[in-house]
Design a protein around this motif. Structure first.
Motif, mmCIF file in Angstrom:
data_model
loop_
_atom_site.group_PDB
_atom_site.id
_atom_site.type_symbol
_atom_site.label_atom_id
_atom_site.label_comp_id
_atom_site.label_asym_id
_atom_site.label_seq_id
_atom_site.Cartn_x
_atom_site.Cartn_y
_atom_site.Cartn_z
ATOM 1 N N ARG A 30 0.837 -1.207 0.000
ATOM 2 C CA ARG A 30 0.000 0.000 0.000
ATOM 3 C C ARG A 30 0.864 1.247 0.000
ATOM 4 N NH1 ARG A 30 -2.789 2.004 3.377
ATOM 5 N NH2 ARG A 30 -2.017 1.044 5.259
ATOM 6 N N GLN A 31 1.931 1.214 0.736
ATOM 7 C CA GLN A 31 2.858 2.347 0.779
ATOM 8 C C GLN A 31 3.442 2.615 -0.607
ATOM 9 O OE1 GLN A 31 3.601 4.517 3.023
ATOM 10 N NE2 GLN A 31 5.387 5.451 2.106
ATOM 11 N N ARG A 32 3.915 1.565 -1.275
ATOM 12 C CA ARG A 32 4.497 1.721 -2.615
ATOM 13 C C ARG A 32 3.446 2.142 -3.637
ATOM 14 N NH1 ARG A 32 7.226 -2.936 -0.795
ATOM 15 N NH2 ARG A 32 5.972 -4.278 -2.128
ATOM 16 N N GLY A 33 2.236 1.583 -3.520
ATOM 17 C CA GLY A 33 1.157 1.965 -4.426
ATOM 18 C C GLY A 33 0.776 3.427 -4.264
ATOM 19 N N SER A 34 0.718 3.898 -3.032
ATOM 20 C CA SER A 34 0.382 5.297 -2.758
ATOM 21 C C SER A 34 1.487 6.232 -3.237
ATOM 22 C CB SER A 34 0.134 5.493 -1.258
ATOM 23 O OG SER A 34 -0.982 4.724 -0.848
ATOM 24 N N SER A 35 2.733 5.822 -3.043
ATOM 25 C CA SER A 35 3.858 6.632 -3.523
ATOM 26 C C SER A 35 3.811 6.756 -5.044
ATOM 27 C CB SER A 35 5.190 6.018 -3.090
ATOM 28 O OG SER A 35 5.315 6.084 -1.690
ATOM 29 N N TYR A 36 3.456 5.667 -5.714
ATOM 30 C CA TYR A 36 3.330 5.687 -7.170
ATOM 31 C C TYR A 36 2.240 6.674 -7.606
ATOM 32 C CZ TYR A 36 1.640 4.106 -11.738
ATOM 33 O OH TYR A 36 1.210 4.069 -13.037
ATOM 34 N N ILE A 37 1.082 6.620 -6.960
ATOM 35 C CA ILE A 37 -0.022 7.525 -7.307
ATOM 36 C C ILE A 37 0.433 8.975 -7.153
ATOM 37 C CG2 ILE A 37 -2.331 8.335 -6.607
ATOM 38 C CD1 ILE A 37 -2.291 5.588 -8.097
ATOM 39 N N ASP A 38 1.062 9.302 -6.040
ATOM 40 C CA ASP A 38 1.512 10.674 -5.807
ATOM 41 C C ASP A 38 2.586 11.103 -6.803
ATOM 42 O OD1 ASP A 38 -0.245 10.912 -3.709
ATOM 43 O OD2 ASP A 38 1.267 10.639 -2.149
ATOM 44 N N ALA A 39 3.517 10.204 -7.103
ATOM 45 C CA ALA A 39 4.619 10.558 -8.010
ATOM 46 C C ALA A 39 4.134 10.767 -9.438
ATOM 47 C CB ALA A 39 5.697 9.477 -7.977
ATOM 48 N N VAL A 40 3.251 9.910 -9.901
ATOM 49 C CA VAL A 40 2.806 9.977 -11.291
ATOM 50 C C VAL A 40 1.696 11.000 -11.496
ATOM 51 C CG1 VAL A 40 1.769 8.654 -13.186
ATOM 52 C CG2 VAL A 40 3.543 7.614 -11.766
ATOM 53 N N TYR A 41 0.783 11.125 -10.538
ATOM 54 C CA TYR A 41 -0.406 11.964 -10.739
ATOM 55 C C TYR A 41 -0.473 13.196 -9.842
ATOM 56 C CZ TYR A 41 -1.871 7.836 -13.246
ATOM 57 O OH TYR A 41 -1.927 6.791 -14.128
ATOM 58 N N GLY A 42 0.393 13.288 -8.842
ATOM 59 C CA GLY A 42 0.302 14.351 -7.844
ATOM 60 C C GLY A 42 0.185 15.759 -8.383
ATOM 61 N N ALA A 132 10.172 9.676 -17.483
ATOM 62 C CA ALA A 132 8.736 9.889 -17.655
ATOM 63 C C ALA A 132 8.183 8.987 -18.750
ATOM 64 C CB ALA A 132 8.452 11.352 -17.972
ATOM 65 N N ALA A 133 8.937 8.829 -19.822
ATOM 66 C CA ALA A 133 8.480 8.010 -20.934
ATOM 67 C C ALA A 133 8.446 6.524 -20.585
ATOM 68 C CB ALA A 133 9.369 8.235 -22.155
ATOM 69 N N SER A 134 9.233 6.091 -19.592
ATOM 70 C CA SER A 134 9.275 4.678 -19.240
ATOM 71 C C SER A 134 8.423 4.327 -18.020
ATOM 72 C CB SER A 134 10.718 4.243 -18.991
ATOM 73 O OG SER A 134 11.221 4.883 -17.839
ATOM 74 N N THR A 135 7.794 5.318 -17.407
ATOM 75 C CA THR A 135 6.964 5.055 -16.235
ATOM 76 C C THR A 135 5.706 4.312 -16.651
ATOM 77 O OG1 THR A 135 7.787 7.012 -15.109
ATOM 78 C CG2 THR A 135 5.698 6.117 -14.325
ATOM 79 N N PRO A 136 5.442 3.154 -16.048
ATOM 80 C CA PRO A 136 4.251 2.391 -16.422
ATOM 81 C C PRO A 136 2.982 3.100 -15.950
ATOM 82 C CG PRO A 136 5.305 1.381 -14.537
ATOM 83 C CD PRO A 136 6.204 2.497 -14.985
ATOM 84 N N LEU A 137 1.969 3.056 -16.789
ATOM 85 C CA LEU A 137 0.665 3.601 -16.432
ATOM 86 C C LEU A 137 -0.323 2.443 -16.461
ATOM 87 C CD1 LEU A 137 0.719 6.910 -18.487
ATOM 88 C CD2 LEU A 137 1.284 6.568 -16.082
ATOM 89 N N LEU A 138 -1.105 2.304 -15.410
ATOM 90 C CA LEU A 138 -2.052 1.207 -15.282
ATOM 91 C C LEU A 138 -3.417 1.666 -15.759
ATOM 92 C CD1 LEU A 138 -0.948 0.175 -11.675
ATOM 93 C CD2 LEU A 138 -0.072 -0.691 -13.850
#
Length: 161
Positions: A30-42, A132-138
């Motif tokens: 959950r910590q890693r998932g939340s960090s991903y959300i903030d980093a990619v979409y924040g 940015a170009a290599s960051t996976p988007l779900l």
């Protein structure tokens, strides 16, 4: 810094959606998932963090509205954000490290020739750096967060995992 939602909520969400989550790994995922959300979409979330620059997470926010203009309470974390972080956590559990691409500039290939076959790789997406170009988007995360995202900044090319 706590992840969005809670362990029991994640386990319930996973069960309701037919996913099997091993116990004992939920909090870190959950910590890693939340960090991903903030980093990619924040930076594309509306409003500003309610706690200012010192706030650990992107939510809760002040002056935030959804795409239809509905105000989001200053102390709220939208269910869409929580569920998106659960999707990201699940991705991380299924493939450890998949949410954190590592790009080594010196190892990127522009052109490769093996015998008569020659391949040239696109050097990122115009206007974006290699990370940015290599960051996976779900896809599920994109769909959940779409009503909350502002069009500020460039939108990365979608690479669904």
């Amino acid at each position: 810094m706590a992840g969005y939602g809670d362990d029991a909520g994640f386990q319930q969400w996973a069960s309701e959606n037919g996913y099997d989550v091993p116990s004992g790994t939920v909090a870190a995922a959950r910590q890693r998932g939340s960090s991903y959300i903030d980093a990619v979409y924040g930076e594309r979330f509306p409003g500003e963090p309610a706690g200012g620059i010192e706030q650990d997470r992107s939510w809760p926010r002040v002056n935030a509205t959804d795409k239809w203009g509905n105000a989001i309470a200053v102390d709220a974390v939208p269910a869409r954000v929580i569920h998106a972080s659960y999707h990201a956590a699940l991705q991380e559990l299924q493939s450890l490290g998949s949410l954190e691409p590592v790009v080594v500039a010196a190892e990127r290939v522009k052109r490769e020739k093996v015998g008569p076959l020659e391949t040239e790789y696109m050097d990122g997406v115009e206007g974006q750096d290699a990370l940015a170009a290599s960051t996976p988007l779900l896809a599920a995360v994109e769909g959940l967060l779409e009503p909350l995202l502002t069009p500020v900044g460039g939108f990365p090319a979608m690479m669904v995992v």
